[in-house]
Scaffold this active site. Structure first.
Site, PDB file in Angstrom:
ATOM      1  N   LYS A 102      64.533  47.877 -13.568  1.00 52.40           N
ATOM      2  CA  LYS A 102      65.355  46.674 -13.753  1.00 52.40           C
ATOM      3  C   LYS A 102      65.506  46.225 -15.205  1.00 52.40           C
ATOM      4  CE  LYS A 102      65.754  44.525  -9.281  1.00 52.40           C
ATOM      5  NZ  LYS A 102      64.836  45.322  -8.423  1.00 52.40           N
ATOM      6  N   SER A 104      61.692  54.206  -8.100  1.00 50.35           N
ATOM      7  CA  SER A 104      62.244  53.088  -8.867  1.00 50.35           C
ATOM      8  C   SER A 104      61.232  52.145  -9.485  1.00 50.35           C
ATOM      9  CB  SER A 104      63.213  52.304  -7.978  1.00 50.35           C
ATOM     10  OG  SER A 104      62.599  52.004  -6.741  1.00 50.35           O
TER      11      SER A 104
HETATM   12  C1  PLP Z   1      65.099  45.817  -7.239  1.00 51.14           C
HETATM   13  C2  PLP Z   1      64.455  47.089  -6.824  1.00 51.14           C
HETATM   14  C3  PLP Z   1      65.106  48.014  -5.970  1.00 51.14           C
HETATM   15  C4  PLP Z   1      66.455  47.748  -5.345  1.00 51.14           C
HETATM   16  O1  PLP Z   1      67.481  47.567  -6.291  1.00 51.14           O
HETATM   17  P1  PLP Z   1      68.859  46.892  -5.841  1.00 51.14           P
HETATM   18  O2  PLP Z   1      69.713  46.948  -7.047  1.00 51.14           O
HETATM   19  O3  PLP Z   1      68.538  45.477  -5.425  1.00 51.14           O
HETATM   20  O4  PLP Z   1      69.389  47.672  -4.694  1.00 51.14           O
HETATM   21  C5  PLP Z   1      64.457  49.201  -5.678  1.00 51.14           C
HETATM   22  N1  PLP Z   1      63.229  49.477  -6.161  1.00 51.14           N
HETATM   23  C6  PLP Z   1      62.565  48.620  -6.974  1.00 51.14           C
HETATM   24  C7  PLP Z   1      61.217  49.000  -7.466  1.00 51.14           C
HETATM   25  C8  PLP Z   1      63.154  47.388  -7.340  1.00 51.14           C
HETATM   26  O5  PLP Z   1      62.489  46.545  -8.135  1.00 51.14           O
END
Ligand code: PLP
Length: 344
Positions: free
Chosen positions: A71, A324
């Site tokens: 993010k 992510s």
């Molecule tokens: C925010 C987040 C997501 C999902 O992202 P979106 O853009 O809301 O779909 C996935 N994995 C992690 C670790 C996140 O912090």
């Protein structure tokens, strides 16, 4: 740790956001703008998953990004786009999860004031983590709603700038830079497996990949416990869903009934939504730790779960799983990975 913003913050955002077009060119521009602020994360092969599915499986380690999650990309891209006047007014968010960390960290690097509003009930460790970034913490009330009221007041009365966790073209373009790194490192991506919540991550990467090759298959993985985007796609419009506790807490939160960008974008680039159970998320975290020695939070590991199903899917070419984030409470993580493997 839910990253959904209050509706008033969203409205504030739509007023301030410039009409940036959602195009691959916007993602390329973001790549150029954020390159000195954000890491080009490693892409590593997974022999164990490759063997399972009969294709080359790669793991995109956003766990190695500063703040331990992707993010920071969208937050930096958004903050870089602020006018001088907006920079002076500062930014505000109510998220204490990965979005909150990202906004606080990006703001401190770019010399912009950031305020994170949270309730008295937020655990001290989370408050300290935000304070360490240099952001101002404002403790208000005993619920998330009261913290949101204060954030809305800062927007309305002190003209601070809200930063949306996903429904903003600048955020989407920032997250999409992951797709450009994949193309640079791999040449082509045949199957993308990616966590899906508000859709900024999947929408941005999908936009970058499908502009390069429309044959890339995009799979969005969400937990069964509160799959707001999947339900909305089924309904043909944004809907609210009941949220239940989940190991994939970073995938929690709605998509906003007044969703402006990500619902349409995800509808365009997503080929297949997949819902996974809590046991499958736990199994994916365990697998990544035991087979790859990686620490991944539930929302980051969920995308691997479909590859662990029996019978194993047969895939071809280059398969990428976007890990992510890694921001999971250590005790919770140890409990999950320490559990004996069991059938799902
Ligand atoms: C925010 C987040 C997501 C999902 O992202 P979106 O853009 O809301 O779909 C996935 N994995 C992690 C670790 C996140 O912090």
């Amino acid at each position: 740790m839910v990253d959904a913003p209050p509706s008033d913050l969203r409205d504030g955002c739509s007023v301030d956001a410039p009409p940036t077009a959602l195009t691959a060119a916007a993602v390329h521009a973001a790549r150029h703008d954020i390159r000195t602020w954000v890491r080009h994360t490693p892409l590593v092969p997974s022999p164990s998953l490759s063997e399972r599915v009969g294709a080359r499986v790669w793991l995109k380690l956003e766990t190695m990004q500063d703040i331990g999650a992707f993010k920071i990309r969208g937050a930096v891209n958004t903050l870089l786009s602020l006018s001088e006047d907006e920079r002076r007014r500062g930014v505000v968010t109510v998220s204490t999860g990965n979005h909150g960390r990202a906004v606080a960290t990006a703001a401190s690097r770019l010399g912009v004031r950031a305020v994170v509003c949270m309730s008295e009930l937020v655990p001290e460790v989370k408050r300290l983590a935000v304070e360490r970034t240099g952001a101002e913490v404002r403790i208000v009330g005993r619920s998330q709603d009261e913290a949101e009221v204060e954030a809305n007041r800062l927007v309305a009365e002190e003209h601070m700038v809200p930063v949306h966790p996903f429904d903003d073209p600048r955020v989407i373009a920032g997250q999409g830079t992951i797709g450009l790194e994949l193309l640079e490192d791999l040449g082509r991506v045949d199957h993308l497996y990616c966590g899906l919540s508000g859709g900024g991550l999947l929408g941005g990467i999908g936009l970058a990949l499908k502009s390069a090759s429309s044959s890339t298959r995009v799979v969005g993985v969400t937990m069964e416990h509160g799959a707001a985007m999947a339900e909305s796609l089924r309904a043909g419009r944004p809907v609210a869903v009941e949220e239940l506790p989940t190991l994939a807490d970073s995938l929690g939160g709605g998509i906003g009934l007044d969703n402006r960008y990500t619902f349409d974008l995800v509808r365009r680039v997503l080929d297949q939504p997949v819902l996974v159970s809590e046991a499958e998320i736990a199994a994916a975290m365990r697998f990544l730790f035991r087979e790859e020695r990686l620490v991944v939070e539930g929302g980051g590991a969920a995308c691997v779960a479909p590859l662990l199903r029996e019978p194993a899917p047969r895939l071809d070419g280059n398969v990428v799983c976007v890990l992510s984030g890694r921001n999971v409470d250590p005790d919770k993580f140890m409990a999950v990975v320490g559990e004996k493997a069991r059938a799902n």
